[in-house]
Design an enzyme around this catalytic site. Structure first.
Site, PDB file in Angstrom:
ATOM      1  CB  CYS A  35     -15.695  -6.768   5.070  1.00 47.47           C
ATOM      2  SG  CYS A  35     -17.093  -7.421   5.976  1.00 47.47           S
ATOM      3  CB  CYS A  38     -14.827  -9.148   7.616  1.00 48.80           C
ATOM      4  SG  CYS A  38     -15.974  -9.579   6.293  1.00 48.80           S
TER       5      CYS A  38
END
Length: 113
Positions: A35, A38
């Site tokens: 991600c 993230c």
């Protein structure tokens, strides 16, 4: 249990429960290795963990490794921050937050200005 200003990586579901049981305020970041947002959020969470080290324990949960935890807390997108007080969910916030927004979010949970 103190995190000493570090973000604790959850080892298993029992470890997660132990962290929640032993701390008044816990901020959980659900994330995944793949991600991009993230990865952008990681240093913001690390800075917040250092800033709030006397009041809050920060943990990260890889939603791919622990899908049951992500499902339990209705995590539908990542990154997602789940705030706990005395083991109970207080609020959930999906998406990236800038540093000051995360600090304000946490201050609202722990009752500091």
């Amino acid at each position: 249990m103190s995190s000493n200003g570090e973000v604790i990586a959850i080892k298993n579901e029992d470890h997660f429960k132990e962290v929640l049981d032993k701390n008044q305020f816990v901020i959980v970041e659900f994330w995944a290795v793949w991600c991009g947002p993230c990865r952008m959020m990681a240093p913001v969470v690390e800075q917040a963990a250092e800033f709030f080290k006397d009041d809050v324990v920060f943990v990260k949960v890889d939603s791919d490794t622990f899908p049951n935890l992500a499902e339990t807390y209705n995590v539908r997108s990542i990154p997602t921050i789940v705030a706990f007080s005395s083991g109970q969910v207080v609020t959930v916030r999906a998406g990236c937050l800038p540093s000051e927004a995360l600090k304000s979010f946490i201050n609202g949970i722990i009752g500091k200005k």
